[in-house]
Design a protein around this motif. Structure first.
Motif, PDB file in Angstrom:
ATOM      1  N   LYS A 131       0.844  -1.203   0.000  1.00 53.45           N
ATOM      2  CA  LYS A 131       0.000   0.000   0.000  1.00 53.45           C
ATOM      3  C   LYS A 131       0.871   1.241   0.000  1.00 53.45           C
ATOM      4  O   LYS A 131       1.885   1.313   0.694  1.00 53.45           O
ATOM      5  N   TRP A 132       0.476   2.222  -0.790  1.00 52.75           N
ATOM      6  CA  TRP A 132       1.162   3.514  -0.821  1.00 52.75           C
ATOM      7  C   TRP A 132       0.099   4.575  -0.642  1.00 52.75           C
ATOM      8  O   TRP A 132      -0.852   4.672  -1.416  1.00 52.75           O
ATOM      9  N   THR A 133       0.235   5.376   0.412  1.00 54.68           N
ATOM     10  CA  THR A 133      -0.796   6.351   0.759  1.00 54.68           C
ATOM     11  C   THR A 133      -0.243   7.762   0.661  1.00 54.68           C
ATOM     12  O   THR A 133       0.892   8.024   1.061  1.00 54.68           O
ATOM     13  N   TYR A 134      -1.082   8.631   0.143  1.00 55.28           N
ATOM     14  CA  TYR A 134      -0.751  10.058   0.155  1.00 55.28           C
ATOM     15  C   TYR A 134      -2.041  10.855   0.280  1.00 55.28           C
ATOM     16  O   TYR A 134      -3.140  10.328   0.139  1.00 55.28           O
ATOM     17  N   VAL A 135      -1.891  12.129   0.582  1.00 55.93           N
ATOM     18  CA  VAL A 135      -3.027  13.035   0.735  1.00 55.93           C
ATOM     19  C   VAL A 135      -2.965  14.045  -0.400  1.00 55.93           C
ATOM     20  O   VAL A 135      -1.895  14.544  -0.735  1.00 55.93           O
ATOM     21  N   PHE A 136      -4.119  14.319  -1.005  1.00 51.99           N
ATOM     22  CA  PHE A 136      -4.182  15.348  -2.035  1.00 51.99           C
ATOM     23  C   PHE A 136      -4.954  16.534  -1.467  1.00 51.99           C
ATOM     24  O   PHE A 136      -6.098  16.398  -1.043  1.00 51.99           O
ATOM     25  N   ASP A 137      -4.290  17.695  -1.433  1.00 47.13           N
ATOM     26  CA  ASP A 137      -4.906  18.911  -0.914  1.00 47.13           C
ATOM     27  C   ASP A 137      -5.673  19.596  -2.042  1.00 47.13           C
ATOM     28  O   ASP A 137      -5.092  19.969  -3.064  1.00 47.13           O
ATOM     29  N   LEU A 138      -6.966  19.792  -1.849  1.00 49.78           N
ATOM     30  CA  LEU A 138      -7.814  20.378  -2.884  1.00 49.78           C
ATOM     31  C   LEU A 138      -7.600  21.882  -3.044  1.00 49.78           C
ATOM     32  O   LEU A 138      -7.865  22.433  -4.114  1.00 49.78           O
ATOM     33  N   GLN A 139      -7.116  22.552  -1.995  1.00 48.33           N
ATOM     34  CA  GLN A 139      -6.900  23.991  -2.092  1.00 48.33           C
ATOM     35  C   GLN A 139      -5.602  24.319  -2.816  1.00 48.33           C
ATOM     36  O   GLN A 139      -5.563  25.197  -3.660  1.00 48.33           O
ATOM     37  N   SER A 140      -4.531  23.601  -2.493  1.00 48.61           N
ATOM     38  CA  SER A 140      -3.240  23.868  -3.139  1.00 48.61           C
ATOM     39  C   SER A 140      -3.054  23.030  -4.409  1.00 48.61           C
ATOM     40  O   SER A 140      -2.133  23.291  -5.176  1.00 48.61           O
TER      41      SER A 140
END
Length: 150
Positions: free
Chosen positions: A131-140
């Motif tokens: 598993k590879w997890t990341y967060v995507f910021d919708l504002q930036s």
């Protein structure tokens, strides 16, 4: 008598033509009226137009954004199947982010960030979950790796 019958048919056809002409104009005027509140497209309508009837909707905790994902039918499950989705800003009434990601699960991390978990192709060791997890910021509009979250 034949003359009267011909006049009757002629008048009937003229009236019928005028009726069709008027009805055609009424329909044209109705189409050119300004858009009303009820005719605005919602995120559900946009998602159904893009993805069909199989769509999953998830609102963030504030209810400001909607995550709309295409549901993949069971027989077509494929480990490399791209997950199609978009995020809709309910207040601005527009799509703010749209993507297709293969081997992924997409969910809300917080009010303005998506948590994206991808399955890698190769597992390199016994402690590797794949598993590879990341967060995507919708504002930036940027990816945040797990190291930067801490």
């Amino acid at each position: 008598m034949i003359k009267q019958y011909c006049m009757f048919i002629k008048n009937f056809l003229v009236h019928l033509f005028i009726l069709f002409l008027l009805l055609g104009c009424v329909q044209t005027n109705r189409l050119s009226q300004p858009e009303t509140f009820n005719s605005k497209k919602t995120y559900q309508q946009i998602a159904q137009k893009k993805f069909g009837d199989k769509v999953d909707f998830k609102l963030n905790s504030d209810g400001n954004y909607a995550l709309c994902k295409k549901i993949i039918p069971e027989p077509k499950l494929n480990p490399n199947q791209p997950i199609e989705f978009f995020v809709y800003d309910i207040k601005k009434e527009e799509i703010i982010y749209e993507n297709k990601i293969a081997n992924a699960k997409i969910s809300w991390h917080n009010n303005t960030q998506l948590l994206i978990t991808k399955q890698k192709g190769y597992i390199t060791g016994p402690t590797d979950t794949g598993k590879w997890t990341y967060v995507f910021d919708l504002q930036s509009k940027k990816k945040i790796t797990p190291n930067k979250l801490k």
